[in-house]
Scaffold this motif. Structure first.
Motif: not given
Lengths: 114, 238
Positions: B82, B86, B167
């Motif tokens: 993650t 990001s 996901t």
């Protein structure tokens, strides 16, 4: 029968070992990436295939597993070396160009003068 | 002065290494026997086949005895993926396509990777399904599958993964792991304790909850690593 298979297997392993040794020698001695790639790939493909086939012959119950591994090596090994060579060329690594090699040159020139 | 200090520190380290090790006789077996275990390692070695009927002791330790630790590891992986996503995220401008690889790869590589790709996927699945029988497990199998996906990404310019599906796979696998842990609580045992029949040793369907957890971990790791690779490859060129 089984003993004959075993001896053939040991012969395969020995041949494979020799090829692997020659391949490593080639990697050590060759002058540039491309030559080293071909030495390494050809010899190690043959060496690994022969060694693994030999193991399969010594232990006949593993034969089909080793056959699958050999087929995989036969596909994957040349492919990876092709990709490496292409990548090296695209990264503009120049191939090794030896100066004009002419061992007889001197001798014949001397003969002319005579 | 500094050299003296270094020598002093080295002497301290040498002394503190020598002192505890000097009490152990050279070559002494500190594990104890399987029948009479004196250390934790020997305990695991002796109890795993009878308690869990798992042939691979490492898997038994990682997934069962220290399952909570593995749950933590999986969440660390998730956090890393993650975070990378990001950091590398950039909004796509209009008319801008993601150029992952500047030139197409050779025809030979494309044809060959088409041949090898299914074999790699099968090998990865084999490694994590047989995690309780043979060396390997969820993390290794997932990594193998991710290498197969990387191969396809390198050889095909327009090979892209659907991030929504990734996901979903990731979340479902994580939920499975946690649910099995909580199910142990509901049945009346501790978190992540085995509550299913353990079967017989060396069977594919044995080991209780271990294969299920490792399959979930395999899917999760594969999806996470594939997502990371996709994020890294699709950085746009200016």
């Amino acid at each position: 029968m089984m003993e004959i298979l075993e001896y053939i297997g040991y012969a395969f392993v020995l041949i494979g070992g020799i090829f692997l040794f020659l391949g490593s020698l080639g990697i050590y001695r060759m002058p540039d990436v491309y030559n080293r790639l071909q030495a390494g790939t050809k010899a190690s493909t043959m060496g690994a295939m022969s060694t693994i086939m030999g193991v399969g012959l010594i232990q006949p119950e593993w034969f089909f597993k080793t056959l699958i591994i050999v087929i995989f090596i036969a596909i994957a090994n040349p492919l990876s070396s092709h990709a490496l060579g292409r990548g090296a060329y695209r990264a503009s690594l120049t191939p090794f160009m030896k100066k004009k090699m002419d061992a007889y040159d001197k001798e014949f020139h001397q003969n002319k003068e005579d | 002065m500094r050299k003296l200090l270094v020598l002093f520190l080295l002497a301290v380290i040498a002394f503190s290494l020598y002192k505890p090790l000097s009490t152990i006789e050279f070559g002494a077996d500190r594990m104890g026997s399987i029948e009479n275990p004196t250390t934790v390692g020997a305990y695991y070695l002796s109890k795993t086949p009878s308690e869990l009927s798992v042939a691979n002791v490492i898997t038994a330790i990682v997934v069962n005895y220290r399952g909570f630790d593995t749950l933590g590891e999986v969440s660390v992986l998730f956090l890393a993926a993650t975070g990378l996503g990001s950091i590398l995220y950039r909004r796509r401008k209009e008319g801008e396509h993601s150029i992952s690889i500047s030139k197409p790869s050779s025809q030979l590589l494309q044809a060959g990777s088409k041949l090898i790709y299914p074999a790699i996927l099968v090998l990865g699945a084999y490694v994590f399904i047989h995690g309780h029988l043979t060396p390997g497990g969820g993390f290794q199998g997932g990594a193998i599958i991710a290498t197969g996906i990387l191969l396809m990404m390198m050889s095909y310019k327009d090979f892209h993964l659907n991030h929504t599906v990734l996901t979903w796979i990731e979340s479902l696998a994580g939920i499975t792991f946690a649910t099995i842990g909580i199910a142990g609580l509901i049945v009346g045992k501790t978190f992540l304790e085995n509550f299913m029949p353990i079967g017989t040793l060396n069977d594919l369907f044995s080991g209780g909850i271990i294969p299920i957890i490792y399959i979930a971990v395999g899917f999760k790791v594969a999806a996470e690593l594939a997502g990371v690779l996709d994020t890294l490859l699709s950085i746009k060129e200016k």
